[in-house]
Motif scaffolding. Structure first.
Motif, short mmCIF file in Angstrom:
data_model
loop_
_atom_site.label_atom_id
_atom_site.label_comp_id
_atom_site.label_asym_id
_atom_site.label_seq_id
_atom_site.Cartn_x
_atom_site.Cartn_y
_atom_site.Cartn_z
N UNK A 13 85.39 -4.11 -11.76
CA UNK A 13 86.82 -4.94 -11.82
C UNK A 13 87.01 -5.01 -13.10
N UNK A 14 86.29 -4.96 -14.19
CA UNK A 14 86.53 -5.13 -15.65
C UNK A 14 86.44 -3.67 -16.34
N UNK A 15 86.57 -2.75 -15.39
CA UNK A 15 86.36 -1.22 -16.29
C UNK A 15 85.27 -1.23 -17.08
N UNK A 16 84.14 -1.84 -17.04
CA UNK A 16 83.01 -1.82 -17.83
C UNK A 16 82.15 -0.79 -17.47
N UNK A 17 82.48 0.65 -17.43
CA UNK A 17 81.71 1.84 -16.93
C UNK A 17 80.48 1.85 -17.72
#
Length: 238
Positions: A123-127
């Motif tokens: 959800x935080x785009x912390x790939x």
């Protein structure tokens, strides 16, 4: 059960148990401490701002210099708020951002165990802080990314021990700078050991996944061979 535990796999199992306990207890605890620090800093900054709101009008540093009596200080006394108009807003946003960074680091340590942590990272785009592929295909670059994120948390939290975070009470119940220093040191020391622990944990998960897939492939091959044998038997009967 004890007999099955004792043997060649005993020491690797004990090592994995120790690694899991380290992550669950020490690594998580070392991140909860700075999270508590930033909550305390947010509360103290908010209280100071509320008590001295009339001093935060305008964009003139001299207003703040008259307030704390130190023209050489870049921060308003008893806060980590810079001496400019956006200081209170900056301080509040920075405090909340640190909460988010710490939660990201926490979820990166536990994504392999709890789906909620993986969902939060997504959800935080912390790939770069987790791996969404199978454990067999996993790479360990995200461990380094998480370590650098923790180093940033260490630097940002450690800076608060020197920027005037002082309780207003003459005899404070909580010494914020000292607690901040403890939290910083604990997190800094835990980083390399957490990397090693996660490396062993994820390596074991890779091994188990490979073993399960190999077993499934063997069973599928056996089932296919049985099906062919039955088909040949039926053809021979005809």
């Amino acid at each position: 059960m004890a007999v099955s535990f004792v043997g060649r796999p005993m020491w690797p199992r004990l090592l994995l148990i120790g690694c899991r306990l380290w992550v669950y207890i020490v690594s998580v605890g070392c991140l909860i401490m700075p999270l508590a620090v930033w909550v305390m800093i947010f509360i103290q900054n908010t209280q100071t701002f509320a008590n001295t709101m009339d001093h935060y009008l305008g964009n003139d540093q001299r207003v703040y210099d008259r307030f704390d009596g130190d023209p050489n200080a870049g921060y308003v006394g008893n806060t980590n708020i810079p001496k400019h108009l956006g200081g209170p807003v900056f301080a509040a946003i920075f405090d909340v951002a640190m909460w988010l960074f710490i939660l990201l680091a926490l979820c990166s340590d536990l994504f392999w165990r709890f789906p909620l942590c993986r969902a939060f990272l997504e959800s935080c785009w912390a790939d770069g802080l987790y791996e969404d592929r199978k454990y067999m295909d996993i790479e360990f670059y995200f461990l380094t990314a998480n370590a650098f994120l923790k180093l940033f948390i260490v630097a940002a939290t450690g800076a608060q021990t020197f920027t005037g975070i002082k309780p207003n009470q003459p005899d404070p119940k909580i010494d914020t700078p000292l607690f901040c220093l403890y939290a910083t040191l604990c997190l800094a020391i835990s980083i390399p050991f957490t990397i090693i622990a996660l490396f062993y944990i994820l390596g074991d998960l890779k091994r188990l996944e490979y073993k399960n897939e190999l077993k499934a492939a063997e069973e599928a091959a056996k089932a296919k061979a049985k099906a062919k044998a039955k088909a040949k038997a039926k053809a021979a009967e005809k």
